[in-house]
Write an enzyme that holds these catalytic residues in place. Structure first.
Site, mmCIF file in Angstrom:
data_model
loop_
_atom_site.group_PDB
_atom_site.id
_atom_site.type_symbol
_atom_site.label_atom_id
_atom_site.label_comp_id
_atom_site.label_asym_id
_atom_site.label_seq_id
_atom_site.Cartn_x
_atom_site.Cartn_y
_atom_site.Cartn_z
ATOM 1 N N CYS A 69 0.822 -1.225 0.000
ATOM 2 C CA CYS A 69 0.000 0.000 0.000
ATOM 3 C C CYS A 69 0.855 1.275 0.000
ATOM 4 O O CYS A 69 0.339 2.367 -0.215
ATOM 5 C CB CYS A 69 -0.960 -0.015 1.176
ATOM 6 N N HIS A 110 -3.198 6.703 2.309
ATOM 7 C CA HIS A 110 -3.697 5.434 1.771
ATOM 8 C C HIS A 110 -5.096 5.185 2.340
ATOM 9 O O HIS A 110 -5.353 5.396 3.525
ATOM 10 C CB HIS A 110 -2.730 4.317 2.165
ATOM 11 N N ASN A 148 -10.297 -0.504 -0.074
ATOM 12 C CA ASN A 148 -8.840 -0.403 -0.043
ATOM 13 C C ASN A 148 -8.289 -0.995 -1.343
ATOM 14 O O ASN A 148 -8.384 -2.199 -1.561
ATOM 15 C CB ASN A 148 -8.338 -1.181 1.184
HETATM 16 O O1 UT7 Z 1 -3.896 -1.502 3.426
HETATM 17 C C1 UT7 Z 1 -3.167 -1.686 4.585
HETATM 18 C C2 UT7 Z 1 -3.561 -2.942 5.213
HETATM 19 N N1 UT7 Z 1 -4.835 -3.021 5.833
HETATM 20 C C3 UT7 Z 1 -5.325 -2.166 6.779
HETATM 21 O O2 UT7 Z 1 -4.881 -1.077 6.942
HETATM 22 C C4 UT7 Z 1 -6.433 -2.675 7.654
HETATM 23 C C5 UT7 Z 1 -6.176 -2.293 9.103
HETATM 24 N N2 UT7 Z 1 -7.134 -2.850 10.031
HETATM 25 C C6 UT7 Z 1 -8.437 -2.511 10.078
HETATM 26 O O3 UT7 Z 1 -8.881 -1.705 9.278
HETATM 27 C C7 UT7 Z 1 -9.319 -3.096 11.142
HETATM 28 O O4 UT7 Z 1 -8.528 -3.766 12.101
HETATM 29 C C8 UT7 Z 1 -10.394 -4.089 10.584
HETATM 30 C C9 UT7 Z 1 -11.435 -3.324 9.791
HETATM 31 C C10 UT7 Z 1 -9.713 -5.129 9.695
HETATM 32 C C11 UT7 Z 1 -11.083 -4.811 11.732
HETATM 33 O O5 UT7 Z 1 -11.652 -3.873 12.625
HETATM 34 P P1 UT7 Z 1 -11.529 -4.123 14.203
HETATM 35 O O6 UT7 Z 1 -12.278 -3.052 14.884
HETATM 36 O O7 UT7 Z 1 -10.074 -4.242 14.505
HETATM 37 O O8 UT7 Z 1 -12.315 -5.477 14.374
HETATM 38 P P2 UT7 Z 1 -11.801 -6.837 15.010
HETATM 39 O O9 UT7 Z 1 -10.795 -7.487 14.135
HETATM 40 O O10 UT7 Z 1 -11.470 -6.578 16.437
HETATM 41 O O11 UT7 Z 1 -13.112 -7.724 14.977
HETATM 42 C C12 UT7 Z 1 -14.174 -7.477 15.868
HETATM 43 C C13 UT7 Z 1 -15.222 -8.548 15.679
HETATM 44 C C14 UT7 Z 1 -14.695 -9.983 15.748
HETATM 45 O O12 UT7 Z 1 -15.673 -10.744 16.432
HETATM 46 P P3 UT7 Z 1 -15.474 -11.156 17.975
HETATM 47 O O13 UT7 Z 1 -14.229 -11.990 17.977
HETATM 48 O O14 UT7 Z 1 -15.326 -9.858 18.716
HETATM 49 O O15 UT7 Z 1 -16.725 -11.895 18.285
HETATM 50 C C15 UT7 Z 1 -14.647 -10.417 14.308
HETATM 51 O O16 UT7 Z 1 -14.838 -11.826 14.158
HETATM 52 O O17 UT7 Z 1 -15.827 -8.422 14.397
HETATM 53 C C16 UT7 Z 1 -15.819 -9.686 13.726
HETATM 54 N N3 UT7 Z 1 -15.699 -9.450 12.298
HETATM 55 C C17 UT7 Z 1 -16.754 -9.209 11.517
HETATM 56 N N4 UT7 Z 1 -18.083 -9.151 11.774
HETATM 57 C C18 UT7 Z 1 -18.900 -8.874 10.750
HETATM 58 C C19 UT7 Z 1 -14.568 -9.389 11.562
HETATM 59 N N5 UT7 Z 1 -14.876 -9.106 10.286
HETATM 60 C C20 UT7 Z 1 -16.235 -8.996 10.232
HETATM 61 C C21 UT7 Z 1 -17.150 -8.713 9.202
HETATM 62 N N6 UT7 Z 1 -18.468 -8.658 9.502
HETATM 63 N N7 UT7 Z 1 -16.755 -8.487 7.935
#
Ligand code: UT7
Length: 322
Positions: free
Chosen positions: A112, A249, A279
């Site tokens: 990225c 980005h 993204n």
């Molecule tokens: O391009 C450069 C590389 N990428 C990035 O910059 C991405 C950077 N990271 C992020 O943007 C965020 O960390 C995410 C959007 C990927 C995730 O957001 P988060 O607030 O960190 O969520 P999380 O990973 O803590 O997940 C929270 C919950 C989990 O459930 P439990 O374990 O709390 O029950 C996940 O299983 O949300 C669940 N979850 C979803 N639920 C519905 C994860 N993905 C999804 C989804 N829909 N698509």
């Protein structure tokens, strides 16, 4: 002063868009979850066009906007992590497609941050006198790297291409830069080719898909990007008031909010378009530049900061003047 004048910007995205609601028919997710966590509502998805085809379509628009004959192009760099092949390079395929037979063409992979790194490299080639101009593109078909059963990653990414045309001149171009890498954290974001030498320890990770420790990348981006932009500004005598936009980005609107808070800058200083595109990795910053160019917003003298962060890990900020 010798400079790499930015003569035009442009972009191309596949026509087909997929909404969060449509994605929720394939994986257990919802528009509410995706939009509130990321700021993304739609993404463009290739229906068969490969990375070089998106890149070539963007390239044709950029050259037309710059009034440049493809035969005059001396250097083509394509930043990508989703090239059509391991070899030949996507840049060579673009060269053939647009008929730029006099150019030197190669790819650059910094995920990225790729477009930021590629623009930095092209600037050095031009300022050294080796080349008189350069076409710099970021292009990705990220959807071919995704596991559409993994809701934690497949909802985040989209496809597209964008870029700029640089010519050797006397004003503008890259005024300052700050680039960095942290290979010690490489395992936080991987797109694997083969099981050999596999760094990934996440059990959920399947071949050959993208896998990511989202939280680690989120924290890295909010920690390192403001530092990079601050170091960049320390290299100039300019103030933030003299910069029209910061174009980070486009990974997550909450990351951009975090960067703005750390820099004590208003949110509207930051250009955001992930609502419509998701993204698009190395394409996200040049797509934004292409949009602003088409709106007529990047007129002579306008300054912007572009700031990438992502796999590698890598990060980089450039201060640009049009
Ligand atoms: O391009 C450069 C590389 N990428 C990035 O910059 C991405 C950077 N990271 C992020 O943007 C965020 O960390 C995410 C959007 C990927 C995730 O957001 P988060 O607030 O960190 O969520 P999380 O990973 O803590 O997940 C929270 C919950 C989990 O459930 P439990 O374990 O709390 O029950 C996940 O299983 O949300 C669940 N979850 C979803 N639920 C519905 C994860 N993905 C999804 C989804 N829909 N698509």
């Amino acid at each position: 002063m010798v400079a790499s004048k930015i003569c035009a910007a442009g972009y191309y995205v596949p026509e087909h868009t997929v909404s969060n609601d449509q994605l929720s028919e394939y994986v257990e997710t919802s528009d509410e979850w995706i939009y509130s966590r990321t700021g993304i509502r739609y993404r463009h998805m290739s229906g068969g066009e490969n990375t070089s085809q998106l890149a070539a379509k963007a390239a044709k628009r950029i050259l037309e906007a710059a009034g440049a004959d493809p035969l005059s192009v001396e250097l083509i760099i394509v930043a990508t992590i989703s090239g059509d092949y391991a070899t030949p390079s996507t840049a060579c395929l673009v060269q053939a497609e647009i008929g730029a037979k006099n150019a030197v063409a190669f790819d650059l992979g910094a995920a990225c941050s790729g477009f930021v790194f590629a623009l930095s490299v092209a600037d050095k080639y031009i300022r050294s006198g080796l080349f008189q101009n350069a076409l710099v593109i970021g292009a990705e078909v990220m959807t071919k790297t995704l596991d559409f059963q993994d809701r934690s990653t497949c909802v985040l990414f989209g496809d597209g291409a964008g870029g700029v045309f640089l010519r050797r001149g006397n004003t503008g171009g890259v005024l300052a830069e700050d680039l960095g890498s942290d290979g010690m954290s490489a395992q936080s974001l991987l797109v694997r080719h083969s099981p050999v030498n596999n760094l990934c320890t996440q059990q959920s990770c399947k071949q050959p898909f993208l896998c990511m420790d989202g939280k680690a990348i989120f924290q890295f981006a909010v920690r390192e990007t403001p530092k990079s932009i601050s170091r960049l500004m320390d290299k100039t005598t300019l103030t933030y008031d003299e910069i029209r936009w910061i174009i980070p980005h486009q990974a997550n609107s909450r990351i951009i909010d975090g960067i703005a808070r750390k820099l004590h800058l208003p949110a509207d200083k930051f250009y955001c378009n992930m609502y419509d595109y998701g993204n698009t990795s190395s394409a996200s910053i040049p797509i934004a530049l292409g949009q602003l160019w088409e709106q007529g917003a990047l007129t002579e003298g306008v300054r912007v900061i572009i700031a990438g962060f992502g796999a590698g890990l890598t990060w980089g900020s450039l201060l640009l003047e049009f």
